[in-house]
Write an enzyme that holds these catalytic residues in place. Structure first.
Site, mmCIF file in Angstrom:
data_model
loop_
_atom_site.group_PDB
_atom_site.id
_atom_site.type_symbol
_atom_site.label_atom_id
_atom_site.label_comp_id
_atom_site.label_asym_id
_atom_site.label_seq_id
_atom_site.Cartn_x
_atom_site.Cartn_y
_atom_site.Cartn_z
ATOM 1 N N HIS A 1 0.827 -1.210 0.000
ATOM 2 C CA HIS A 1 0.000 0.000 0.000
ATOM 3 C C HIS A 1 0.859 1.257 0.000
ATOM 4 O O HIS A 1 1.965 1.287 0.550
ATOM 5 C CB HIS A 1 -1.021 -0.004 1.141
ATOM 6 N N GLU B 1 -5.019 1.974 2.682
ATOM 7 C CA GLU B 1 -5.005 0.768 3.518
ATOM 8 C C GLU B 1 -5.184 1.153 4.976
ATOM 9 O O GLU B 1 -5.873 0.474 5.736
ATOM 10 C CB GLU B 1 -3.688 0.012 3.330
ATOM 11 N N ASP C 1 -0.297 4.479 0.939
ATOM 12 C CA ASP C 1 -0.610 5.530 1.911
ATOM 13 C C ASP C 1 0.134 5.308 3.214
ATOM 14 O O ASP C 1 0.589 4.209 3.517
ATOM 15 C CB ASP C 1 -2.117 5.594 2.177
HETATM 16 ZN ZN LIG Z 1 0.895 -1.270 6.353
#
Ligand SMILES: [Zn+2]
Length: 437
Positions: free
Chosen positions: A105, A202, A107
């Protein structure tokens, strides 16, 4: 026995010879990581859009560009900011190897600022606590992070004390990118088709709901989003949330005699019944908990929200029964208050599905061992995007990234952490190719 030993020795020599013969990637994992870490991709809670923050697209677009540069195909960024790509297999009988997905992920956690991240490399770490230069009260201690003892001589990467580092999960992004880069430099490494995805949001949930499982096209996948080297997770909580409401009767307190029913006392009585040894603050490891985490206290109507967490469904059922029994007890004491309990399923332990695919953890263990990393299973006291995907038909365990102290200013990873994880990923795709039927 002697022959078996000789065989193993020659096998080890063959494996290490192959490892030595690898051409390095165009760019080392650490350089990629430093570039991604400097891009602010903090996600935000309670947004109605995916991605929750537009700035996550800056990294999405960069990763898409770099995927094309390293030779990935079908590179695209979806309307939700999810980056998808394919790495074609290089085996003549490619279809016999399952398509394996790798997901990280983009973010970073809303808990700590991700603006102007200034990664610092502590070269050739010689032990001891690490004071972060811009805020000397931020100290990574050996006592708090005992994994430091294993990092002597390594180059440790931290933030400067003002922000998080974003190793969670830009390490995963850099490691997957470097795996692809290395595979492209070394066509002698045989592998099946790989599906790649970098996801937004996420940390706040919601990003994974927009994931196109069918379009992704993998049979199995791994999220590369864990912590210390060797940590492999095939288990998450099974999770429910209970809402208990207490209905009383409000009236003007001056004329309330014989009329008012104050729901607050029933709510307080209910709270007092929580067993002290079944709470987040008193449990760890594989032991689940119940956790009253929010509530409204009012005369007319009070309500409590309670998390139920356990690795086993039977344990979760027992916790639900406990909460229901407590309702019965409080109801008996406060007959004039109407008490109701509503329990919702949040998510289930991915083990319920992954137990039928033991080869996913087995291959990851073997891949780590070949990289000289000692693998171990760590149950996740939380949920993962992989758990969501697992129940959507894409079994997805979680692999380590080498990082530590996620979601805080004391977050760190190391050069070896990034490199050994990358090596593990490369080994993993080879193992799936070796085991093709
Ligand atoms: Zn993570």
């Amino acid at each position: 026995m002697k022959y078996a030993f000789a065989f193993i020795v020659s096998l080890l020599i063959a494996i290490s010879a192959q490892a030595q013969a690898l051409k390095p990637p165009k760019e080392p994992a650490i350089d990629r990581f430093l570039r991604y870490a400097k891009i602010d991709t903090q996600s935000a809670e309670d947004q109605t859009t995916v991605p929750s923050t537009k700035k996550q697209l800056n990294l999405a677009n960069l990763l898409a560009k770099e995927l094309k540069e390293v030779g990935a195909q079908n590179v695209r960024v979806s309307e939700f900011g999810i980056v998808y790509a394919t790495v074609p297999g290089n085996l003549a009988d490619n279809p016999k190897v399952p398509v394996i997905g790798f997901i990280a992920h983009m973010d970073t956690s809303p808990a700590v600022s991700g603006e102007n991240v200034n990664p610092i490399i502590h070269k050739n770490y010689q032990g001891g606590d690490i004071v972060l230069p811009k805020d000397p009260t931020q100290v990574i201690t050996v006592a708090g992070s005992p994994v430091l003892k294993e990092l002597i001589g390594d180059d440790i990467i931290t933030a400067d004390g003002i922000t998080l580092l974003g190793s969670d999960d830009k390490s995963g992004c850099a490691e997957i990118m470097t795996m692809i880069d290395t595979l492209m430099q070394n066509p002698q490494i045989k592998h099946g088709t790989l599906a790649i995805a970098f996801t937004p949001d996420e940390e706040v949930g919601g990003g994974i709901e927009k994931f196109d499982v069918k379009g992704f096209g993998a049979k199995f996948a791994y999220t590369v989003d864990g912590e210390s080297l060797g940590e492999i997770s095939v288990e998450t909580w099974s999770a429910r949330t209970a809402t208990v409401t207490f209905k009383g009767k409000s009236t003007h307190p001056g004329t309330a005699k014989g009329i008012m029913v104050n729901a607050m006392y029933a709510a307080a009585d209910y709270l007092s019944r929580f067993p002290k040894d079944t709470l987040p603050e008193t449990t760890e490891g594989r032991v689940g908990f119940v956790h009253p985490y929010a509530g409204v206290i009012d005369v007319e109507e009070s309500s409590l929200k309670i998390l139920l967490r356990d690795f086993d469904l039977s344990g979760l059922d027992a916790k639900e029964k406990l909460l229901r029994d407590m309702v019965t007890q409080t109801q008996a004491k406060f007959p004039e208050v109407k008490i109701a309990i509503d329990v919702k399923q949040d998510y289930k332990n991915m083990k319920e599905v992954l137990k039928d695919f033991p080869e996913l953890a087995d291959n990851a263990f073997e891949a780590a061992r070949r990289a000289g990393v000692k693998p171990y299973i760590k149950p996740i006291r939380g949920g993962t995007d992989g758990a969501t995907l697992t129940f959507e038909g894409l079994p997805t365990p979680n692999l380590f990234t080498g990082g530590t102290n996620f979601h805080g200013k004391l977050e760190f990873n190391s050069r070896r952490g990034l490199e050994k994880t990358t090596e593990t990923l490369i080994n993993l795709v080879q193992i799936f190719a070796e085991k093709r039927k």
